[in-house]
Design a protein around this motif. Structure first.
Motif, PDB file in Angstrom:
ATOM      1  N   GLY A   1       0.431  -1.309   0.592  1.00 51.00           N
ATOM      2  CA  GLY A   1       0.495   0.087  -0.128  1.00 51.00           C
ATOM      3  C   GLY A   1       0.811   1.021   0.189  1.00 51.00           C
ATOM      4  N   ASP A   2       2.102   1.121   0.269  1.00 53.65           N
ATOM      5  CA  ASP A   2       3.160   2.741   0.034  1.00 53.65           C
ATOM      6  C   ASP A   2       2.858   3.048  -1.180  1.00 53.65           C
ATOM      7  N   GLY A   3       2.462   2.817  -2.082  1.00 54.76           N
ATOM      8  CA  GLY A   3       3.299   2.702  -3.692  1.00 54.76           C
ATOM      9  C   GLY A   3       4.804   2.661  -3.775  1.00 54.76           C
ATOM     10  N   LYS A   4       5.399   1.805  -3.382  1.00 58.01           N
ATOM     11  CA  LYS A   4       7.144   2.261  -3.571  1.00 58.01           C
ATOM     12  C   LYS A   4       7.180   0.810  -4.914  1.00 58.01           C
ATOM     13  N   SER A   5       6.460  -0.457  -5.008  1.00 62.63           N
ATOM     14  CA  SER A   5       6.355  -1.162  -5.713  1.00 62.63           C
ATOM     15  C   SER A   5       5.799  -0.807  -7.251  1.00 62.63           C
ATOM     16  N   GLN A   6       4.767  -0.197  -7.640  1.00 65.72           N
ATOM     17  CA  GLN A   6       4.038   0.398  -8.325  1.00 65.72           C
ATOM     18  C   GLN A   6       5.590   1.851  -9.211  1.00 65.72           C
ATOM     19  N   ALA A   7       5.832   2.399  -8.295  1.00 62.53           N
ATOM     20  CA  ALA A   7       7.231   3.499  -8.895  1.00 62.53           C
ATOM     21  C   ALA A   7       8.531   2.707  -8.908  1.00 62.53           C
ATOM     22  N   ALA A   8       8.775   1.685  -8.549  1.00 64.11           N
ATOM     23  CA  ALA A   8       9.679   0.591  -8.960  1.00 64.11           C
ATOM     24  C   ALA A   8       9.084  -0.093 -10.808  1.00 64.11           C
ATOM     25  N   LYS A   9       7.554  -0.175 -10.698  1.00 63.76           N
ATOM     26  CA  LYS A   9       7.692  -0.673 -12.038  1.00 63.76           C
ATOM     27  C   LYS A   9       8.090   0.252 -12.933  1.00 63.76           C
ATOM     28  N   ILE A  10       7.362   1.536 -12.578  1.00 63.19           N
ATOM     29  CA  ILE A  10       7.618   2.809 -14.093  1.00 63.19           C
ATOM     30  C   ILE A  10       9.142   2.905 -13.744  1.00 63.19           C
ATOM     31  N   MET A  11       9.821   3.262 -13.184  1.00 66.31           N
ATOM     32  CA  MET A  11      11.663   3.542 -13.003  1.00 66.31           C
ATOM     33  C   MET A  11      12.237   2.352 -13.678  1.00 66.31           C
ATOM     34  N   ARG A  12      11.291   1.433 -13.738  1.00 69.14           N
ATOM     35  CA  ARG A  12      11.951   0.220 -14.551  1.00 69.14           C
ATOM     36  C   ARG A  12      11.729   0.050 -16.307  1.00 69.14           C
ATOM     37  N   SER A  13      10.225   0.873 -16.045  1.00 74.48           N
ATOM     38  CA  SER A  13      10.150   1.037 -17.717  1.00 74.48           C
ATOM     39  C   SER A  13      10.899   1.450 -19.459  1.00 74.48           C
ATOM     40  N   SER A  14      11.698   0.906 -19.926  1.00 75.85           N
ATOM     41  CA  SER A  14      12.772   1.323 -20.186  1.00 75.85           C
ATOM     42  C   SER A  14      11.361   1.914 -21.668  1.00 75.85           C
ATOM     43  N   ILE A  15      10.877   1.719 -22.032  1.00 73.00           N
ATOM     44  CA  ILE A  15      10.149   2.963 -23.270  1.00 73.00           C
ATOM     45  C   ILE A  15       9.303   4.107 -22.428  1.00 73.00           C
ATOM     46  N   PRO A  16       9.706   5.055 -22.499  1.00 71.61           N
ATOM     47  CA  PRO A  16       9.358   6.482 -22.472  1.00 71.61           C
ATOM     48  C   PRO A  16       7.737   6.167 -22.784  1.00 71.61           C
ATOM     49  N   ASP A  17       6.440   6.894 -22.336  1.00 74.00           N
ATOM     50  CA  ASP A  17       4.714   7.173 -22.559  1.00 74.00           C
ATOM     51  C   ASP A  17       5.288   8.115 -24.013  1.00 74.00           C
ATOM     52  N   LEU A  18       4.732   7.557 -24.439  1.00 75.98           N
ATOM     53  CA  LEU A  18       5.141   8.189 -26.582  1.00 75.98           C
ATOM     54  C   LEU A  18       4.371   7.531 -27.119  1.00 75.98           C
ATOM     55  N   PRO A  19       3.888   8.643 -28.407  1.00 78.78           N
ATOM     56  CA  PRO A  19       2.756   8.049 -28.989  1.00 78.78           C
ATOM     57  C   PRO A  19       3.173   6.934 -30.236  1.00 78.78           C
ATOM     58  N   GLU A  20       2.780   6.015 -30.783  1.00 79.21           N
ATOM     59  CA  GLU A  20       3.933   4.959 -31.387  1.00 79.21           C
ATOM     60  C   GLU A  20       4.594   5.528 -32.438  1.00 79.21           C
ATOM     61  N   GLU A  21       3.882   6.988 -32.970  1.00 74.00           N
ATOM     62  CA  GLU A  21       4.800   7.031 -34.845  1.00 74.00           C
ATOM     63  C   GLU A  21       5.714   7.591 -33.753  1.00 74.00           C
ATOM     64  N   ILE A  22       5.899   8.045 -32.480  1.00 76.28           N
ATOM     65  CA  ILE A  22       7.127   8.911 -32.297  1.00 76.28           C
ATOM     66  C   ILE A  22       8.161   7.895 -32.107  1.00 76.28           C
ATOM     67  N   LEU A  23       8.253   6.203 -31.398  1.00 76.16           N
ATOM     68  CA  LEU A  23       8.678   5.470 -30.955  1.00 76.16           C
ATOM     69  C   LEU A  23       9.678   5.075 -32.050  1.00 76.16           C
ATOM     70  N   PHE A  24       8.222   4.571 -33.869  1.00 68.61           N
ATOM     71  CA  PHE A  24       8.961   4.449 -34.582  1.00 68.61           C
ATOM     72  C   PHE A  24      10.095   5.598 -35.158  1.00 68.61           C
ATOM     73  N   LEU A  25       9.292   6.329 -35.311  1.00 68.05           N
ATOM     74  CA  LEU A  25      10.479   7.253 -35.812  1.00 68.05           C
ATOM     75  C   LEU A  25      11.617   7.273 -35.339  1.00 68.05           C
ATOM     76  N   ILE A  26      11.843   7.032 -34.129  1.00 67.53           N
ATOM     77  CA  ILE A  26      13.440   7.097 -32.653  1.00 67.53           C
ATOM     78  C   ILE A  26      13.932   5.823 -33.335  1.00 67.53           C
ATOM     79  N   HIS A  27      13.134   4.926 -33.502  1.00 68.96           N
ATOM     80  CA  HIS A  27      13.670   3.500 -34.127  1.00 68.96           C
ATOM     81  C   HIS A  27      14.598   3.542 -34.866  1.00 68.96           C
TER      82      HIS A  27
END
Length: 516
Positions: A45-71
């Motif tokens: 219930g302290d939110g640390k697990s969720q924060a860890a998941k977000i921090m471990r995320s390897s991809i920012p929350d960007l539109p698919e078109e932007i990610l494709f262009l970066i790639h």
């Protein structure tokens, strides 16, 4: 944009998400999105697990078109690594436009073999859809001792899809020559293919091939192809602008048809059975030819602006014939191993010549060419801006200025456009000292004169780690060249000009310095 830019972007996004979580925690807000089984609220219930998941995320929350262009903008090796680390990038990898396979992009070790190379290439291509490929470059040239030709057809079947623009295939020399499958050049491929470069393959196009409507550049190096087959290819490539033929030994003649209205550049090197070149292409502007038996008298050259010729005994012919046959010439490069006669003095002019390069690759049996006679080119070229003269010799062939110090004199002339002169392989040769002195006295707009006592590349230039090999005798001659500069040239340099004198590299020529 490479992996550095992507990591930077992801780091900024993680920082924003971390700060957002901290603010929500201070305000007593629930950081979970629901009380699902296994949610952070049910696990503490302290939110640390969720924060860890977000921090471990390897991809920012960007539109698919932007990610494709970066790639798409990543180098291929970085793009492949990103695809291994992210499902989002793995999806875009199936449509990655640039597939470039060589020892570097594959990450092959120096002692790696062809088996490892083809396993990695095959694994990568199996995860690619083949859709969206713009560039396919396969450099297999260093995989000696391993015949991977049985894999090439399947790889090309994946890559050669409608929309492809550039295809490069570098193969090693093997007993069995790979036969390039022209059948894979479908209508869609022929409509989009703009650049084709083949090395060490057999190419046998037929009249059934069809039109290569978009092909603008064709490079064939050590390709088994006859003139009839090449003619078929040229006649089906009406948009062709550039043709490069290197070491294609089965071609005995070459005819460029007048239907190639956009054709502008021709390079022929090492095709030793080729004797005659004919061209009726109206817009040919660049010629690069090598071969002492090559006859190009049937080439329409009135529009040629750039000529590079590797042929002995061509300097005199160039001075006598080119002003009339190539009146619009702007750049001239001549490479010669021997010259029977010196450059003649003639009234004809190169009215538009701006850049002149002459390389003399003299052997032990070569006649010492009188470099001072090149003043004839300066007199004939009122628009000349740059002059590069390179003289290579294994030992001193010329008479030294210290043996005969009476310098020849020519009536003064004014070369108002000549700004840069470089002489490589400068020695104490009397004719070189005379040429340098003439230039200093008559080039009224001269900005820079460079006298390099070495011929060839130096360490630190490009990827070169060591200087060009210099014989001990020539290292000793380099010291005499420096003395000649101090004695005969330095006192003639105007205050507005810059004189640069380059000595041999002592680090790379330590043994030659010791022996001298």
């Amino acid at each position: 944009m490479g992996m550095f830019a992507l990591n930077r972007l992801m780091s900024l996004q993680r920082d924003r998400q971390r700060r957002r979580l901290q603010i929500r925690a201070r305000c007593g807000l629930n950081t979970s999105r629901g009380r699902r089984k296994g949610s952070p609220c049910q696990q503490g219930g302290d939110g640390k697990s969720q924060a860890a998941k977000i921090m471990r995320s390897s991809i920012p929350d960007l539109p698919e078109e932007i990610l494709f262009l970066i790639h798409c903008l990543m180098p291929m090796r970085d793009a492949a690594r990103a695809a291994c680390a992210s499902r989002a990038f793995l999806h875009s990898w199936r449509f990655h436009p640039n597939l470039i396979f060589n020892e570097d992009t594959i990450g092959l070790k120096i002692n790696g073999r062809g088996e490892n190379f083809h396993h990695k290439v095959g694994r990568i291509l199996r995860k690619h859809s083949g859709i969206g490929v713009k560039t396919f470059n396969l450099d297999y040239s260093n995989m000696c001792g391993f015949d991977g030709s049985r894999y090439f057809d399947s790889w090309l079947q994946i890559a050669l899809k409608p929309g492809i623009e550039k295809l490069t295939l570098w193969l090693p020399t093997t007993k069995r020559i790979y036969n390039f499958p022209c059948s894979l050049l479908s209508d869609g491929v022929r409509n989009s293919l703009q650049y084709l470069q083949l090395h060490n393959v057999a190419l046998h196009p037929t009249v059934e091939l069809g039109s290569l409507r978009s092909l603008t550049s064709l490079h064939l190096n050590d390709v088994r192809i006859t003139w009839d087959e090449l003619e078929c290819l040229l006649c089906n490539s009406l948009a062709l602008e550039q043709l490069v033929l290197e070491c294609c030994e089965e071609i005995i003649c070459l005819k460029i048809p007048c239907s190639l209205q956009r054709f502008s550049s021709l390079r022929v090197i090492g095709c030793y059975r080729l004797r005659v070149i004919e061209s009726k292409a109206p817009n040919l502007s660049s010629l690069n030819l090598a071969g002492h038996r090559l006859n190009f008298s049937h080439v329409e050259t009135l529009q040629v602006k750039k000529l590079a010729m590797d042929r002995s005994n061509f300097i005199g012919d160039a001075r006598g014939k080119l002003p009339s046959s190539m009146p619009k010439l702007e750049t001239l490069v001549i490479i010669s191993q021997s010259e029977v006669v010196d450059a003649p003095t003639l009234p004809t002019k190169f009215l538009y010549l701006k850049h002149l390069t002459i390389k003399l690759l003299l052997t032990h049996v070569s006649r010492p060419y009188d470099c001072y006679s090149l003043v004839s080119f300066l007199d004939a070229s009122p628009s000349l801006e740059t002059l590069v003269l390179a003289v290579s010799q294994r030992h001193m062939l010329y008479q030294s200025v210290f043996e005969d110090s009476q310098l020849r004199q020519i009536p003064a002339r004014h070369h108002g456009c000549l700004r840069s002169v470089k002489i490589c392989g400068f020695s104490s040769a009397k004719c070189l000292v005379e040429l340098a002195s003439y230039i200093l006295n008559n080039a009224v707009s001269l900005e820079c004169l460079t006298l390099d006592t070495m011929f060839g590349y130096r360490c630190g230039e490009g990827k070169q780690k060591n200087c060009h090999i210099l014989e001990a005798a020539l290292f000793k001659e380099a010291h005499r060249a420096l003395l000649a500069v101090r004695t005969y040239i330095e006192n003639k340099v105007p205050s507005t000009d810059k004189l640069t004198v380059r000595e041999p590299c002592r680090q790379c020529h330590a043994s030659a310095m010791f022996m001298s």
